[in-house]
Structure formats: C-alpha cells, structure tokens
Write a protein that holds these residues in place. Structure first.
Motif, PDB file in Angstrom:
ATOM      1  N   MET A   1       0.829  -1.168  -0.073  1.00  0.00           N
ATOM      2  CA  MET A   1       0.116   0.146  -0.001  1.00  0.00           C
ATOM      3  C   MET A   1       0.851   1.245  -0.002  1.00  0.00           C
ATOM      4  SD  MET A   1      -2.849   1.642  -0.332  1.00  0.00           S
ATOM      5  CE  MET A   1      -4.138   0.466   0.185  1.00  0.00           C
ATOM      6  N   PRO A   2       2.014   1.437   0.720  1.00  0.00           N
ATOM      7  CA  PRO A   2       2.797   2.720   0.698  1.00  0.00           C
ATOM      8  C   PRO A   2       3.430   2.758  -0.712  1.00  0.00           C
ATOM      9  CG  PRO A   2       3.407   1.315   2.656  1.00  0.00           C
ATOM     10  CD  PRO A   2       2.604   0.584   2.019  1.00  0.00           C
ATOM     11  N   GLY A   3       3.754   1.821  -1.442  1.00  0.00           N
ATOM     12  CA  GLY A   3       4.122   2.104  -2.865  1.00  0.00           C
ATOM     13  C   GLY A   3       2.979   2.486  -3.725  1.00  0.00           C
ATOM     14  N   LEU A   4       1.837   1.733  -3.338  1.00  0.00           N
ATOM     15  CA  LEU A   4       0.816   2.405  -4.130  1.00  0.00           C
ATOM     16  C   LEU A   4       0.251   3.738  -3.816  1.00  0.00           C
ATOM     17  CD1 LEU A   4      -1.143   0.842  -6.176  1.00  0.00           C
ATOM     18  CD2 LEU A   4      -2.675   0.097  -4.505  1.00  0.00           C
ATOM     19  N   LEU A   5       0.336   4.031  -2.904  1.00  0.00           N
ATOM     20  CA  LEU A   5       0.113   5.493  -2.306  1.00  0.00           C
ATOM     21  C   LEU A   5       1.011   6.315  -2.973  1.00  0.00           C
ATOM     22  CD1 LEU A   5      -1.535   7.570  -0.764  1.00  0.00           C
ATOM     23  CD2 LEU A   5       0.115   7.220   1.164  1.00  0.00           C
TER      24      LEU A   5
END
Length: 226
Positions: free
Chosen positions: A87-91
């Motif tokens: 999720m951090p990378g996706l964000l």
C-alpha cells in the motif's frame, strides 16, 4: 460487488487526496502567480501523467524503486521499506499520477483572482500571508474542492499503474478497477456490471461537482469585483 476491493480503493483515494492537498495547494498557487521563466517546463512535467500511458509510469517506478534497483534494495535492507506490491508504494505512485488532477483546478482558481485585489490588500496593509487567507483563498476554494473530487474519482478508476505497482493482493492492493478486470476475465459479468456502474457513477458525480464548483467560483469572483 467486491467489498474488500471497494474498501481498499476508498482508503487509497482518501490517503492520496490528503497527501496531495497541501502539496497541490502550494504548487498550484505558486504556478498561478509566478512569472518565472521556467514555469512552462514545470507545468509540462506536472501535466505529463495526463499524456503518458499509466504503464510507462508504473514501469519507471519499478525500475527506480523496485527491489531490483539500487535505491529499492537500499530501502528494503536499511529501512525495511518495500514499495512494490504494498500500500505505501501504491500510495506513492497514486500521488504521482494524480498530481495534475489536484493542481490544475486549483491553479485555474487562483489564476482567476484579479491581481488588483492582491494589490489593494497590500496597500491596505495586509501581508502576503494575510492576503492569501483573507482574499485569495475565499475566492479559490471551489477550485480546491474540484481538485479533490477529480483526485478521488481518478484514483478509484486508475488501473494500469495500480496493477503494475500494487499487484492484485486481496485486502491489501486489489482495488475496484483491478477486481473488475478479474471479474471480466472470469466471465462473472453480473458482478462486473455492478462495479462498472459504481465507477461510472463516481466519475459522473465528480464531473458534476467540478462544474458546480466552477460556477460557484465564477459568481464569487464577480461579486468580489463589484
């Protein structure tokens, strides 16, 4: 309806909007008032995600920050950060591709504020910061809301870069658009119809809000000029 994917999509949209709010506001206001000769280049770089295929952005994100890259390996081994299929990378990639959707409406709103109002405020003794909060922001806030609406809608509908960077992990990175693709591949057309209609509804609502906020902003500026 894939409720897990819907939840992930809304979480991603909410965080993307929250991260972009201060960044987009500051950048949009600067672009609206600056006379710097390099502004066209900055604007071109800013709006590049509107023209590039999302897969291009996803590819270079993987090249730059994937675990096979020097920076990605360093982040993983030193800080324990993995930016691919998380999720951090996706964000992070969502913030990159949505930056023009947040900035453009806000920039237009600030650019429409007559410079004579700023000069009148300065002559009246207001500082640049006071002028921003008392004069400019009350006139430009519809652009801010329009940028938020576009950011949320585009985040919910983004597919290519989300699949490349986030993958398809249920409950973590599988968004509604990715789930829709899975349903079509699996010939689950009834579920696909429901999710597709939900995305169409969100997009239509966002565009309606953008147009409504634009009219409110025009009326506000017209009253202020009188």
């Amino acid at each position: 309806m894939d409720w897990s994917a819907l939840k992930v999509s809304f979480i991603l949209a909410a965080w993307t909007t929250l991260v972009l709010l201060p960044l987009g506001l500051a950048l949009a206001r600067w672009l609206a008032v600056t006379s710097w000769v390099g502004r066209p280049l900055i604007e071109a770089l800013l709006f590049l995600p509107l023209l590039l295929p999302p897969t291009v952005i996803g590819f270079y994100f993987l090249v730059a920050l994937g675990q096979g890259s020097a920076l990605g390996a360093w982040l993983a081994h030193t800080l324990g950060w993995r930016l691919v299929f998380t999720m951090p990378g996706l964000l992070l990639v969502s913030v990159l591709v949505n930056l023009p959707f947040m900035v453009q409406p806000i920039q237009r709103a600030f650019a429409a504020v007559p410079n004579s109002l700023r000069e009148a405020a300065w002559v009246s003794g207001l500082s640049a910061w006071q002028t921003f909060w008392r004069i400019e922001f009350p006139l430009a806030w519809p652009g801010l809301l329009a940028g938020m609406a576009l950011t949320v809608a585009h985040t919910l509908g983004e597919f290519g870069v989300v699949l490349m960077v986030g993958g398809n992990i249920e409950g973590e990175t599988r968004t509604l658009s990715v789930s829709l693709y899975d349903k079509v591949q699996g010939m689950e057309l009834a579920s696909a119809h429901v999710m597709a209609l939900a995305l169409v509804g969100v997009s239509l609502l966002a565009l309606t809000l953008v147009l409504a906020f634009d009219r409110v902003g025009q009326r506000g500026r017209a009253l202020q000029e009188r």
